[in-house]
Design a protein around this motif. Structure first.
Motif, short mmCIF file in Angstrom:
data_model
loop_
_atom_site.label_atom_id
_atom_site.label_comp_id
_atom_site.label_asym_id
_atom_site.label_seq_id
_atom_site.Cartn_x
_atom_site.Cartn_y
_atom_site.Cartn_z
N TYR A 157 0.83 -1.21 0.00
CA TYR A 157 0.00 0.00 0.00
C TYR A 157 0.86 1.26 0.00
O TYR A 157 2.04 1.23 0.36
CB TYR A 157 -0.91 -0.01 1.23
CG TYR A 157 -2.14 -0.85 1.04
CD1 TYR A 157 -2.05 -2.25 1.00
CD2 TYR A 157 -3.39 -0.27 0.85
CE1 TYR A 157 -3.17 -3.02 0.79
CE2 TYR A 157 -4.52 -1.04 0.66
CZ TYR A 157 -4.41 -2.41 0.62
OH TYR A 157 -5.52 -3.17 0.41
N LYS A 212 -7.04 6.27 3.88
CA LYS A 212 -7.12 6.51 2.44
C LYS A 212 -5.95 5.89 1.67
O LYS A 212 -5.73 6.20 0.50
CB LYS A 212 -7.18 8.00 2.16
CG LYS A 212 -8.52 8.60 2.57
CD LYS A 212 -8.59 10.07 2.25
CE LYS A 212 -9.94 10.63 2.71
NZ LYS A 212 -9.89 12.10 2.84
N ARG A 214 -3.87 3.42 -0.59
CA ARG A 214 -4.29 2.65 -1.77
C ARG A 214 -3.34 1.50 -2.02
O ARG A 214 -2.14 1.61 -1.80
CB ARG A 214 -4.27 3.53 -3.01
CG ARG A 214 -5.49 4.40 -3.20
CD ARG A 214 -5.39 5.14 -4.52
NE ARG A 214 -4.26 6.07 -4.57
CZ ARG A 214 -3.27 5.98 -5.43
NH1 ARG A 214 -3.23 5.01 -6.33
NH2 ARG A 214 -2.29 6.86 -5.42
N ALA A 232 -6.83 7.68 -1.82
CA ALA A 232 -7.82 7.01 -2.65
C ALA A 232 -8.95 7.98 -2.93
O ALA A 232 -9.31 8.79 -2.07
CB ALA A 232 -8.34 5.78 -1.93
#
Ligand code: ASP
Ligand code: MG
Length: 412
Positions: free
Chosen positions: A182, A191, A193, A408
């Motif tokens: 990530y 958040k 991604r 994200a």
């Protein structure tokens, strides 16, 4: 038809049902026509238990004791390799285990943190060509003097990548309890991604800076041999993250991820003489005590023959570091030592730093705007790290994640 190496970590083989689940995943690749070599970790928690047995029996301070430590702790992987071979046979897949010494996987003699030197793949190829799945226990090898060695904690990742390199496998899939790499730790940065692809070099920084998905050495190994490594979850079928050469990543981003570590402690020596050779005198005793120093700053004070030096070591090394420095106090002649363990290191990583100015400045600006004090800074070609008060860690991570455009997108 391809040759694949599949590696399953401790949580993926934590009990018999999970080992059965692993067997079905292996079978799927076999049914698709691939040749498959599997590398397994010990069942979750087992290695810790074995380490405890060994260290309760003896202090593990002599080379002879450390060699026996390897005999004890390498056994967890032997158990899972046999169990997985059994599980595969049960569902009609021809399979057999082959231990590190049977192949063999040759390592140096540095017990408890040995390095792989060579893997003999002749017998392996033979069994693979005969249609067998070969299950190899990770983490273990054999030294030139025929003793069992282990590769350091987390070492089965390295076993898997080394095996993939030796077999010239199409890919090395590392099945674990997270579904990929990530942009930052999703537990602290909601958040964050999942990255589809990440370059070796960036992954190396991320792994050594605290993203614990892969053992750092395994990433070095993958980079050196160009092994395509996929990190994926053994609990769902989603695509994971592929480690590849930087050039393969089409969508170029400047910053790829933000890592952190809570494992640093800050040490400041005040009143150190401002003359040539002082740094060598300070860091010499630390190196002798095998203590890795990470970040370093030296302050220059105007019109003064004394200065302060600040650096960081891991929290485990802190007491040893202090002991080493105090024993040299009459040579070093510092005024005082301060330590601060309530710190966290935050690192911004991206190959874009090579070609773009202002990326470090954005980090400092963002932290300043949030009122986060920076205590130490260090940089490399593709990362900037700062040491900040631990209480600000989450705030800093989230603010930086947003500032570098990594968040994200909200679902509409
Ligand atoms: N079982 C070993 C450990 O816990 C090796 C591994 O799982 O990678 O460190
Ligand atoms: Mg691991």
């Amino acid at each position: 038809m391809a040759l694949l190496v599949l590696k399953f970590g401790g949580t993926s083989v934590a009990d018999l049902d999970r080992i059965r689940n692993v067997a079905t995943k292996v079978k799927r690749e076999v049914d698709a026509g691939h040749q498959v070599a599997v590398v397994v970790s010990a069942m979750a928690g087992v290695t810790n238990q074995l380490v405890e047995y060994a260290s309760s029996m003896a202090p593990l301070s002599t080379p002879e004791q450390v060699a026996e430590y390897d005999t004890v702790v390498s056994s967890g992987e032997q158990v899972t390799s046999g169990l997985l071979a059994l599980a595969l046979q049960t569902i009609g897949v021809q399979a057999r285990s082959m231990l590190g010494w049977q192949l063999p996987i040759r390592t140096d003699e540095v017990h408890s943190k040995a390095r792989i030197e060579a893997i003999d793949t002749a017998i392996l190829h033979q069994w693979l060509n005969n249609g067998f799945v070969v299950v190899v226990p990770g983490f273990q090898g054999i030294s030139r003097d025929e003793r069992v060695t282990t590769l350091g904690r987390g070492g089965s990742d390295t076993s898997a990548v080394a095996l993939a390199a030796a077999l010239q496998a199409e890919r090395c899939d590392i099945y674990t309890d997270v579904d990929g790499v990530y942009t930052s730790d999703p537990r602290l940065v909601p958040k964050a991604r999942k990255l589809q692809k990440v370059g070796y070099e960036e992954m190396l920084e991320m792994a050594s800076l605290g993203a614990k998905v892969l053992q750092t050495r395994s990433v070095e190994m993958a980079m050196k041999h160009g092994v395509r490594v996929q990190v994926r979850s053994s609990f769902d079928d989603a695509d994971g993250t592929l480690l590849v050469d930087e050039e393969e990543i089409m969508e170029r981003r400047l910053i790829t991820g933000i890592a952190y570590s809570r494992n640093e402690a800050q040490v400041t020596l005040t009143g150190v003489k401002n003359i040539p050779g002082v740094a060598a005198e300070i860091f010499g005793p630390l190196a002798d005590a095998e203590i890795n120093v990470d970040m370093i700053v030296q302050n220059v004070t105007e019109n003064s023959d004394a200065t302060d030096i600040t650096f960081t070591v891991t929290k485990e090394d802190l007491q040893n570091a202090l002991r080493a420095l105090e024993s040299k106090r009459d040579v070093l002649q510092y005024r005082s030592i301060f330590t601060d363990e309530n710190v966290a290191k935050v690192s911004v990583i991206g190959v874009g730093m090579r070609s773009h100015a202002g990326l470090a400045q954005k980090m400092f600006r963002t932290l300043a705007d949030k009122g986060v004090n920076i205590q130490v800074i260090s940089t490399s070609e593709i990362k900037v790290s700062v040491l900040i008060p631990a209480d600000y860690l989450e705030l800093a991570l989230r603010a930086l994640h947003t500032a570098y455009g990594l968040d994200a997108k909200e679902e509409a």
